[in-house]
Design an enzyme around this catalytic site. Structure first.
Site, short mmCIF file in Angstrom:
data_model
loop_
_atom_site.label_atom_id
_atom_site.label_comp_id
_atom_site.label_asym_id
_atom_site.label_seq_id
_atom_site.Cartn_x
_atom_site.Cartn_y
_atom_site.Cartn_z
N ASP A 135 0.97 -0.99 0.12
CA ASP A 135 -0.13 0.09 -0.04
C ASP A 135 0.88 1.25 -0.08
OD1 ASP A 135 1.05 -0.10 2.40
OD2 ASP A 135 -0.78 -0.26 3.71
N GLY A 136 2.16 1.13 0.05
CA GLY A 136 3.00 2.25 0.33
C GLY A 136 2.94 2.94 1.38
N ARG A 193 22.39 1.35 -2.82
CA ARG A 193 22.33 0.28 -2.08
C ARG A 193 23.12 -0.93 -2.90
NH1 ARG A 193 17.21 0.21 0.81
NH2 ARG A 193 16.39 2.25 0.45
N ASP A 262 19.52 -5.33 -0.65
CA ASP A 262 18.55 -3.87 -0.79
C ASP A 262 18.82 -3.12 0.50
OD1 ASP A 262 16.95 -6.39 -0.21
OD2 ASP A 262 15.59 -4.68 0.23
P1 AMP Z 1 12.07 -3.65 3.17
O1 AMP Z 1 11.49 -4.83 4.15
O2 AMP Z 1 11.99 -2.40 3.74
O3 AMP Z 1 13.61 -3.98 3.08
O4 AMP Z 1 11.39 -3.69 2.08
C1 AMP Z 1 11.66 -4.60 1.06
C2 AMP Z 1 10.55 -4.24 -0.30
O5 AMP Z 1 9.30 -4.17 -0.04
C3 AMP Z 1 11.29 -2.56 -0.89
O6 AMP Z 1 11.17 -2.74 -2.15
C4 AMP Z 1 9.90 -2.03 -0.08
O7 AMP Z 1 9.91 -0.78 -0.93
C5 AMP Z 1 8.73 -2.83 -0.12
N1 AMP Z 1 7.79 -2.67 0.82
C6 AMP Z 1 7.78 -2.87 2.02
N2 AMP Z 1 6.58 -2.56 2.61
C7 AMP Z 1 5.68 -2.04 1.54
C8 AMP Z 1 4.32 -1.24 1.58
N3 AMP Z 1 3.85 -1.23 2.45
N4 AMP Z 1 4.07 -0.79 0.59
C9 AMP Z 1 4.85 -1.14 -0.81
N5 AMP Z 1 6.07 -1.79 -0.83
C10 AMP Z 1 6.60 -2.13 0.27
MG MG Z 2 14.63 -2.15 2.53
#
Ligand code: AMP
Ligand code: MG
Length: 504
Positions: A135-136, A193, A262
């Site tokens: 959901d962003g 990254r 990442d």
């Molecule tokens: P992270 O767990 O923060 O390392 O995120 C891993 C990937 O999932 C990244 O590409 C984030 O942008 C994406 N992501 C995590 N949570 C969300 C969310 N609520 N909505 C959209 N993308 C997400």
């Molecule tokens: Mg991340």
């Protein structure tokens, strides 16, 4: 990928930010242009005034309705070039060729009064072309967790992204339940990254890898530009900074929890605080993350994982590392071979300082290992053991406090006998040594039970008092402050936190 989002001129504001957006000048395929998505009712939870001043931003303006609107993504400041970065990444060992900023938007880069360049990013600012099924958005709990832990890391002097502000959105996000939404304003020297390099390497886009490497050199390793082999020098630099960084993590008992490629910054800053946690009792096998089923990112695995991630970076850089494959491979192997010795030196050197040894002697490594083994066998609290050793270093009257942390106090006694013998070889006066030790052994860490309690009060009762108090405690971690003893103590059996959650 390039995607032009809805940018209305009405949403541009006049708050003065000295933007200079170098990433936005890179080729279109490096990002998707996208404005943040406005939220219903922004409310400022916390503004980091000292950080705002360091960046050359006016804290009063940031705390004004216009400033809060910017921090919530409801307005875009003049000079910003909002975009979501493209990147890939190995997540728990599996490669995803396209991740990218799915819930974050880079507003742009500002140049601080001292000339240092910083990314200003909103995290939880709405969907982007990289959101996939997400959901962003971000929930309040994880936003406050990142705020607290990143600021604690900064207070320890460990390279990290910073938190400039947290705002609630007045909207809820759907996770397992409905939770209050929030936006974090994150500051980083960049958001490049290992996975950013992998994104282009996976597409065979060597030209983009080169452009990105040049950009990373200009921002983070300027000396490499003049080196005979700039890209090899870049890799050397990232290897060194990651080795130092992971050693610093281990020296304060930090477990990142999601060391995916990442989430590994080329700048050498700690980035992407998810289910991260600090260890209480010392045990290298400690894992808190609810999503880390195979303990891939356990405390003691972190150096090996950092090296693994750097191998992925070297692979992505390979076409730049030599005129032919054999010479490129040789360069990559030589660069990666430096990781182990660099990490060991930083880790053992750091431990030597933690036990008050300013000089280097043969046998110091065995001495610190002996302490760690005794701590592990006796469930000794990592942070308190080293903090109380500061008292013991000032005189043997301090021994009782450390001893009490060991299930079997005689394990400490026999180690301490060897330690005291070794201290005779140190020139510093005991009081001076104790003071030096207090400057590297924190009294306060963001202990899990305190973090969870602070987040629960904020999320469940809109009570930000515990969050503010804990943030204050962790902001000056090397001081013994009367009244803050509760932040130095390990959890009681009923307070112990066994799992932490990503909450994305
Ligand atoms: P992270 O767990 O923060 O390392 O995120 C891993 C990937 O999932 C990244 O590409 C984030 O942008 C994406 N992501 C995590 N949570 C969300 C969310 N609520 N909505 C959209 N993308 C997400
Ligand atoms: Mg991340």
């Amino acid at each position: 990928m390039s995607d032009v989002g809805p940018t209305s001129d009405l949403r541009r504001t006049t708050l003065r930010c000295p933007f200079d957006n170098s990433y936005a000048r890179l080729p279109d395929r490096f990002y998707a242009r996208r404005d943040p998505t406005p939220v219903a009712e922004p409310r400022l939870v916390r503004l980091n005034v000292a950080l705002a001043e360091r960046l050359g931003l006016d804290p009063a303006a940031l705390a004004s309705p216009e400033g809060i609107a910017i921090l919530a993504g409801n307005r875009v400041p003049e000079g910003a070039a909002p975009l979501a970065l493209a990147y890939a990444g190995h997540q728990f060992g599996h490669f995803s060729p396209q991740l990218g900023d799915g819930r974050a938007i880079l507003l742009g880069e500002i140049v601080a009064p001292d000339g240092a360049r910083f990314d200003i990013q909103l995290k939880g600012s709405g969907p982007t072309p990289f959101s996939r099924n997400g959901d962003g958005r971000a929930a309040l709990g994880p936003v406050l967790r990142e705020y607290l832990i990143s600021e604690a890391m900064a207070a320890f002097g460990i390279p990290t992204t910073r938190s400039l502000a947290a705002v609630t959105t007045g909207e809820t996000v759907r996770r397992e339940t409905r939770l209050p939404g929030a936006v974090l304003t994150r500051i980083a020297t960049s958001h490049i990254r290992v996975g950013t390099f992998q994104y282009f390497a996976a597409r065979g886009d060597t030209e983009a890898v080169r452009v990105l490497a040049d950009h990373a050199i200009a921002r983070h390793y300027p000396d490499a530009a003049a080196a005979t082999q700039p890209y090899r020098t870049l890799l050397d630099g990232v290897v060194a900074r990651q080795a130092d960084l992971v050693a610093r993590w281990l020296l304060v008992g930090f477990i990142h929890g999601v060391m995916n490629t990442d989430n590994t910054a080329v700048s050498g800053e700690t980035i992407d605080y998810g289910p991260c946690a600090f260890m209480d009792a010392y045990d290298p096998a400690t894992v808190f993350s609810s999503i880390d089923d195979y303990s891939r990112y356990a405390y003691g695995n972190q150096p090996g994982i950092a090296h693994w991630n750097l191998v992925r970076l070297a692979e992505a850089l390979l076409p730049l590392l030599g005129a032919d494959e054999a010479s490129a491979l040789a360069a990559a192997e030589a660069a990666l071979g430096a990781f182990g010795p660099r990490f060991e030196a930083a880790w053992i050197g750091g431990l030597r300082h933690k036990i008050g040894l300013a000089n280097e002697r043969e046998g110091d490594g065995a001495l610190v290992q002996g302490l760690l083994e005794a701590m592990k066998a006796n469930g000794a609290d990592f942070t308190l053991t080293f903090r109380r050793l500061c008292e013991a270093a000032a005189g043997s009257a301090g021994d009782a406090g450390v001893r009490a942390l060991f299930a079997d106090g005689t394990a400490y006694d026999s180690w301490a006998a060897g330690w005291r013998h070794r201290l005779q070889d140190e020139p510093a006066e005991p009081a001076v040594r104790a003071a030096a030790m207090r400057a590297v052994n924190p009294a306060v860490i963001p202990r899990n039970h305190r973090v969870e309690a602070a987040l629960a009060a904020a999320v469940e009762h809109q009570d930000f008092g515990p969050f503010d108090a804990l943030l204050d405690a962790v902001s000056r971690p090397f001081e013994d402050r009367p009244g803050l003893e509760r932040y130095t103590e390990p959890p009681g059996p009923e307070e112990r936190v066994c799992q932490t959650f990503c909450g994305t």
